[in-house]
Design a protein around this motif. Structure first.
Motif, short mmCIF file in Angstrom:
data_model
loop_
_atom_site.label_atom_id
_atom_site.label_comp_id
_atom_site.label_asym_id
_atom_site.label_seq_id
_atom_site.Cartn_x
_atom_site.Cartn_y
_atom_site.Cartn_z
N LEU A 138 -15.92 59.62 -3.88
CA LEU A 138 -15.88 58.18 -3.62
C LEU A 138 -16.04 57.90 -2.13
O LEU A 138 -16.80 57.01 -1.73
N TRP A 139 -15.32 58.64 -1.31
CA TRP A 139 -15.43 58.48 0.15
C TRP A 139 -16.88 58.69 0.59
O TRP A 139 -17.43 57.88 1.36
N ASP A 140 -17.50 59.76 0.13
CA ASP A 140 -18.86 60.07 0.56
C ASP A 140 -19.84 59.00 0.11
O ASP A 140 -20.74 58.60 0.88
N ALA A 141 -19.70 58.51 -1.10
CA ALA A 141 -20.59 57.46 -1.59
C ALA A 141 -20.39 56.17 -0.80
O ALA A 141 -21.36 55.46 -0.46
N LEU A 142 -19.15 55.86 -0.48
CA LEU A 142 -18.82 54.65 0.27
C LEU A 142 -19.40 54.71 1.68
O LEU A 142 -20.01 53.75 2.16
N TYR A 143 -19.24 55.84 2.34
CA TYR A 143 -19.71 55.97 3.72
C TYR A 143 -21.23 56.12 3.79
O TYR A 143 -21.85 55.72 4.78
N SER A 144 -21.84 56.66 2.76
CA SER A 144 -23.29 56.71 2.71
C SER A 144 -23.85 55.30 2.56
O SER A 144 -24.80 54.91 3.26
N ALA A 145 -23.25 54.51 1.67
CA ALA A 145 -23.70 53.13 1.46
C ALA A 145 -23.38 52.25 2.66
O ALA A 145 -24.10 51.29 2.95
N GLY A 146 -22.31 52.56 3.38
CA GLY A 146 -21.87 51.72 4.48
C GLY A 146 -22.40 52.09 5.84
O GLY A 146 -22.05 51.46 6.85
N GLU A 147 -23.27 53.09 5.88
CA GLU A 147 -23.78 53.58 7.17
C GLU A 147 -24.44 52.49 7.99
O GLU A 147 -24.29 52.41 9.21
N ASP A 148 -25.19 51.61 7.33
CA ASP A 148 -25.88 50.52 8.04
C ASP A 148 -25.02 49.26 8.16
O ASP A 148 -25.49 48.24 8.68
N TYR A 149 -23.80 49.32 7.67
CA TYR A 149 -22.92 48.14 7.68
C TYR A 149 -21.69 48.33 8.56
O TYR A 149 -20.73 47.59 8.44
N GLY A 150 -21.71 49.32 9.42
CA GLY A 150 -20.65 49.50 10.41
C GLY A 150 -19.34 50.01 9.86
O GLY A 150 -18.29 49.80 10.47
N ILE A 151 -19.36 50.71 8.74
CA ILE A 151 -18.11 51.18 8.14
C ILE A 151 -17.43 52.21 9.04
O ILE A 151 -18.09 53.04 9.67
N HIS A 152 -16.09 52.13 9.11
CA HIS A 152 -15.32 53.03 9.97
C HIS A 152 -13.88 53.03 9.47
O HIS A 152 -13.36 51.98 9.06
N PRO A 153 -13.20 54.16 9.49
CA PRO A 153 -11.78 54.14 9.09
C PRO A 153 -10.92 53.47 10.16
O PRO A 153 -11.24 53.51 11.35
N TYR A 154 -9.85 52.83 9.72
CA TYR A 154 -8.92 52.24 10.68
C TYR A 154 -7.49 52.63 10.30
O TYR A 154 -7.19 52.93 9.15
#
Length: 399
Positions: free
Chosen positions: A217-233
């Protein structure tokens, strides 16, 4: 010779289901603990992570949050007696915010209840509550209470581009999910539960899946979010966002009643401005008589939202009724300079009788190693400091 046993082996912090990915991104190695889990204070920089929440999107690990499944014919009646809100109004696949109190009306904790079926509920909260749940279940025979904390991999996805990321993952149906709604969608041969909930006051979701699917799930989320500025906080950015949304935090706005030593150093829901969570029209619940009496006479103090002049955060400041600081009327529980609101904001506990008059904060700060202080005027605010329309819109829009 056998090596000596490690005396601290039993005290090592547990790793969440997402730890492997999070550890690789925690460049500062900035960790603390939450309910026995190793937990990130921040990954790179708390301000950067805060701006990800407000401008793009970020993920926050909620695996350490306590989760309990309450099931059976008596589940609704038992929970409705425990919490102050009327759960009979809660539909299936809906979530609601709740709090629960001692018989004296002092707040034990707050959290959320997910209604997953007619007789199946999940309670989530910040602190362990299994003992209180078991005490509250006395007399209710047709129910079971199970701790599910380690049985869910849970991740919060928050920010204006959060829906866009889920849409790119192929989860377009989430666009029809209303605030506080629940949806179940297939993912990688498993079932992904998505709730439109969060702790930032912005558009956001919480993702719930079985632990074996956490890293996929993490990998799919971060792959999809690469162009949307995704980052852990981490916790530091979370605290900034929740203050702007005027959400309360234990050990800041309130002390948990079962852990408080001094008399009335804990709070009631009415004192925390949570009267809307207390439903006196429903049958008996813990603390009802005490809270009804407090409603009649009015609380002695009240949690309020303040806009404080200047740009020096007033966190921990004492409040006064005049600029001379001759009469103390309260204190700031949380304060910050808000980058999004462009204001010096605070949550504060103030004597109720003083709310009609002036409020001044004595602010201490440091400038180039020299300690200074000033007295700043405070203005009461009725609404949350940050409440964008996208947090309520359905569909929320594709940023």
């Amino acid at each position: 010779m056998m090596p000596p046993s490690d005396p601290y082996a039993g005290e090592r912090l547990k790793h969440s289901h997402f730890h492997e990915r999070q550890a690789a991104m925690n460049l500062r190695d900035a960790w603390s603990s939450w309910n026995g889990y190793k937990f990130a204070d921040y990954y790179y920089d708390e301000s950067y992570e805060y701006f990800c929440i407000r401008n793009t999107c970020g993920t926050y690990d909620i695996c350490p949050m306590q989760k309990y499944m309450i099931e059976g014919p008596d589940a609704l009646a038992m929970l409705n007696r425990m919490v102050t809100r009327d759960l009979r109004k809660l539909g299936v696949d809906r979530v609601t915010y709740v709090c629960w109190c001692t018989d004296s009306g002092r707040m034990i904790d707050d959290g959320t209840i997910f209604r997953l079926g007619e007789e199946r509920f999940m309670l989530t909260c910040g602190s362990p509550s299994l003992a209180w749940l078991r005490k509250s279940s006395l007399g209710f025979e047709q129910l079971s209470i199970t701790e599910y904390t380690e049985d869910f991999a849970a991740l919060s996805l928050q920010g204006p581009t959060s829906f866009a990321v889920l849409k790119r993952m192929g989860l377009e149906a989430v666009g029809e999910l209303k605030p506080f709604g629940i949806m179940h969608l297939p993912f990688n041969g498993s079932s992904l539960m998505i709730s439109r909930t969060g702790f930032t006051g912005d558009l956001g979701y919480e993702l719930w899946i079985e632990p074996s699917e956490a890293l996929p799930l993490w990998d799919a989320l971060y792959s999809a979010g690469e162009d949307y500025g995704i980052h852990p906080y981490g916790e530091a950015a979370t605290n900034m966002a929740r203050m702007e949304a005027a959400f309360i935090m234990p050990d800041m706005e309130f002390n948990e009643a079962l852990k408080t030593i001094n008399f009335e150093y804990d709070q009631t829901p009415l004192e925390l401005n949570l009267g809307w969570l207390v439903d006196f029209k429903k049958p008996h619940f813990n603390g009802r008589a005490a809270l009804l009496e407090q409603t009649k006479r009015g609380p002695k103090r009240m949690l309020v939202k303040l806009d404080i002049e200047g740009n020096k955060p007033a966190d921990g400041s004492i409040l006064y009724s005049n600029k001379r600081c001759s009469k103390e009327i309260g204190y700031v529980t949380s304060g910050m300079w808000s980058p999004a609101v462009k204001a010096n904001i605070a949550l504060a506990m103030v004597d109720t009788q003083a709310l009609k008059g002036e409020i001044w904060a004595e602010v201490y700060y440091e400038r180039e190693l020299r300690h200074r202080h000033k007295v700043a005027r405070c203005t009461l605010k009725d609404k949350p400091f940050w409440a964008p329309a996208r947090a309520r819109q359905t569909p929320p829009g594709d940023c």
